[in-house]
Design a protein around this motif. Structure first.
Motif, short mmCIF file in Angstrom:
data_model
loop_
_atom_site.label_atom_id
_atom_site.label_comp_id
_atom_site.label_asym_id
_atom_site.label_seq_id
_atom_site.Cartn_x
_atom_site.Cartn_y
_atom_site.Cartn_z
N MET A 88 44.39 31.06 45.37
CA MET A 88 44.09 30.66 43.73
C MET A 88 44.84 29.18 44.24
O MET A 88 45.72 28.80 45.04
N THR A 89 44.43 28.54 43.47
CA THR A 89 43.95 26.84 43.89
C THR A 89 44.96 26.53 42.21
O THR A 89 44.37 26.82 41.00
N ASP B 43 46.14 24.99 38.06
CA ASP B 43 45.55 26.28 36.11
C ASP B 43 45.56 27.52 37.29
O ASP B 43 45.45 28.17 36.96
N ASP B 44 45.98 28.07 38.40
CA ASP B 44 46.16 28.98 38.78
C ASP B 44 44.75 29.73 39.27
O ASP B 44 44.53 31.10 38.93
N SER B 45 43.43 29.21 39.10
CA SER B 45 42.04 28.95 39.89
C SER B 45 41.78 29.63 40.82
O SER B 45 42.16 29.76 41.93
N VAL B 46 41.00 30.76 40.76
CA VAL B 46 40.64 31.34 41.77
C VAL B 46 39.43 30.55 42.61
O VAL B 46 37.80 30.21 42.18
N MET C 88 33.00 34.39 43.97
CA MET C 88 34.31 34.20 43.80
C MET C 88 34.99 35.16 44.37
O MET C 88 33.99 36.06 44.75
N SER D 206 47.27 25.03 47.74
CA SER D 206 46.37 27.05 47.20
C SER D 206 47.41 27.59 48.35
O SER D 206 48.11 27.26 49.04
N LEU E 148 38.46 39.00 36.07
CA LEU E 148 38.05 38.07 36.23
C LEU E 148 37.27 37.94 37.05
O LEU E 148 36.09 37.12 36.74
N TRP F 287 34.92 37.90 33.54
CA TRP F 287 34.31 36.07 33.24
C TRP F 287 33.54 35.57 34.59
O TRP F 287 32.94 34.78 33.81
N GLN F 288 33.73 35.70 35.51
CA GLN F 288 32.87 35.60 36.61
C GLN F 288 31.29 36.12 36.39
O GLN F 288 30.49 35.17 36.56
N ARG G 273 27.53 32.89 35.50
CA ARG G 273 27.91 31.81 36.05
C ARG G 273 28.24 32.31 38.23
O ARG G 273 28.39 31.22 39.14
#
Length: 353
Positions: free
Chosen positions: A248-249, A252-255, A262, A291, A304, A307-308, A313
C-alpha cells in the motif's frame, strides 16, 4: 514469545543468507528439498537469541518466508511407536518426548537423521525384554501442523480429561538424539530448529499461504492449457477463502503496481521482498518509504481487481513466489481485464452482486 524482562529480538540473518536460501529453494523437487539440511542450518543460526532475549517470527521477513517454504516443500519422517493394546492388537501413535510442561514432537528430514533417533532409542530399550518398536511415517509439514497438532494441544487434553503434560508444546526438526541423551558424536553440531506452541498459529497461517500459492500456480497452469477447464470452485478457493497481501502506497492507500500490473501476494514476506527491491531500484525517485505491506480480505481485493479490470486499466498479478537471483522474478497468475470479466466475475462475484 518473551516472558518477564526478556527482550524481543529479530532474526539475525547473515548478509548472504537471503541469496543462499533462494538458491536452496530454486532446487526444490516435487516432494523434497535436496539441500534441506543447509536451509535448517541457516534458520537455526538466525533463530538463536541472546541470553536475555527471545526471537520473534515476523510474517514480512523475506528470508524466513523462503526458509519456511523449504520446510513446507519437504516430506518429513514423523516417528511412531508401535505398541500392543490390552487385547494384543498393534496400535501406532506418534512418538513424543517430555520437555518443560509438555511434549516435543520431532520431525526428521531424511532416513539418516531418523536413524540417529532409532539408535538412541534402541540403546534406551536394552534393559527391556520386549519394548515398543519405533517406526516412521512420511508427512508434509502442513499435514502435521494443520491436521495433527490441533488434536494434541492443551485445550484438547483438558477437554478430554487428559493431563496437560501430554500436550505437544514444541516441534523439533532433525534433533540429534533423544532429549537428554548425550550426542557424543555430534558435540559441535548445531542445535535443532525448534518452534514452541506460541508460534503454532503463525505456522498455521503460513500453511494457509502455502496452500493458496499452490492453488494459484495450479490455476495458472490449467488456464494456460485450457481456460474453460478452470472451475468455479478453483476460482473460489483462490479468491474467496483467504486474505492476500498488497504493498500500500501513499496516504490514499493505493496498491502498488509494476509492469506486471497491480500486485497481490500470497505471502506477506514476498510483498516485503518486492517492496525492498523497488526501494533499492528507485533510489528515492518513487515515494516508497512510507509504503507498507497490508493484508486485504477477499471483499477488499476483489473490489480492487474489478476496478483494475474496468475500462482496460490493466492486469492484476497474484504472486505465488517472488525470487531475486539478480533480477526480480514473479511467479503466479496474471489476470487480464478480459480474463476477469469472462472467467472470474461470473463465478466469484455473481452472488455478491
Amino acid at each position: 514469545i518473551a516472558a518477564g524482562a526478556m527482550s524481543i529480538e529479530r532474526l539475525s540473518w547473515g548478509a548472504s543468507d537471503g541469496q543462499a536460501m533462494e538458491a536452496i529453494l530454486s532446487e526444490v523437487t516435487e516432494d523434497s528439498v535436496p539441500r534441506i539440511e543447509e536451509a535448517l542450518a541457516l534458520l537455526c543460526r538466525a533463530l538463536k537469541p541472546s541470553a536475555k532475549g527471545a526471537v520473534a517470527l515476523e510474517p514480512c521477513d523475506p528470508v524466513l518466508t523462503d526458509a519456511l517454504r523449504c520446510i513446507m516443500s519437504h516430506r518429513w519422517l514423523l516417528p511412531t511407536i508401535q505398541r500392543q493394546d490390552a487385547r494384543g492388537k498393534p496400535v501406532a501413535s506418534f512418538f513424543t518426548q517430555p520437555t518443560g510442561s509438555g511434549q516435543v514432537l520431532s520431525l526428521f528430514s531424511s532416513e539418516q537423521s531418523f536413524r540417529n533417533l532409532q539408535t538412541a532409542f534402541a540403546k534406551a530399550q536394552t534393559a527391556k525384554v520386549v519394548g515398543p518398536q519405533l517406526g516412521a511415517t512420511a508427512f508434509t509439514f502442513g499435514q502435521v501442523v494443520m491436521a495433527h497438532l490441533p488434536n494434541m494441544c492443551r485445550e484438547v487434553m483438558v477437554k478430554n480429561n487428559i493431563p496437560e503434560s501430554n500436550a505437544v508444546v514444541a516441534l523439533s526438526l532433525d534433533p540429534l538424539s533423544l532429549l537428554g541423551a548425550a550426542a557424543e558424536d555430534n558435540a559441535e553440531a548445531e542445535d535443532p530448529v525448534a518452534f514452541s506452541d506460541p508460534t503454532f498459529p503463525f505456522l498455521q497461517s503460513f500453511c494457509c499461504c502455502y496452500l493458496v500459492a499452490g492453488l494459484v500456480l495450479q490455476v495458472q497452469e490449467d488456464y494456460e492449457n485450457d481456460p474453460s477447464s478452470v472451475s468455479a470452485r478453483q476460482w473460489e478457493e483462490v479468491l474467496c477463502k483467504q486474505s492476500l497481501h498488497a504493498i500500500m502506497t501513499g496516504d490514499d492507500d493505493s496498491v502498488f503496481a509494476s509492469e506486471a500490473g497491480m500486485l497481490l501476494f500470497c505471502y506477506p514476506g514476498d510483498a516485503a521482498k518486492v517492496l525492498a527491491h523497488h526501494r533499492r531500484k528507485a533510489k528515492g525517485a518513487l515515494d516508497l518509504e512510507r509504503s507498507e505491506v497490508k493484508a486485504l480480505d477477499p471483499v477488499q481485493f476483489l473490489q480492487l481487481m474489478r476496478w483494475q479490470a474496468t475500462d482496460q486499466r490493466g492486469a492484476t498479478t497474484i504472486v505465488a513466489t517472488a525470487m531475486e537471483p539478480g533480477e526480480l522474478q514473479l511467479h503466479g497468475l496474471c489476470i487480464t481485464p478480459q480474463m476477469f470479466s469472462q472467467s472470474i466475475e461470473p463465478c466469484v462475484l455473481k452472488e455478491a452482486d
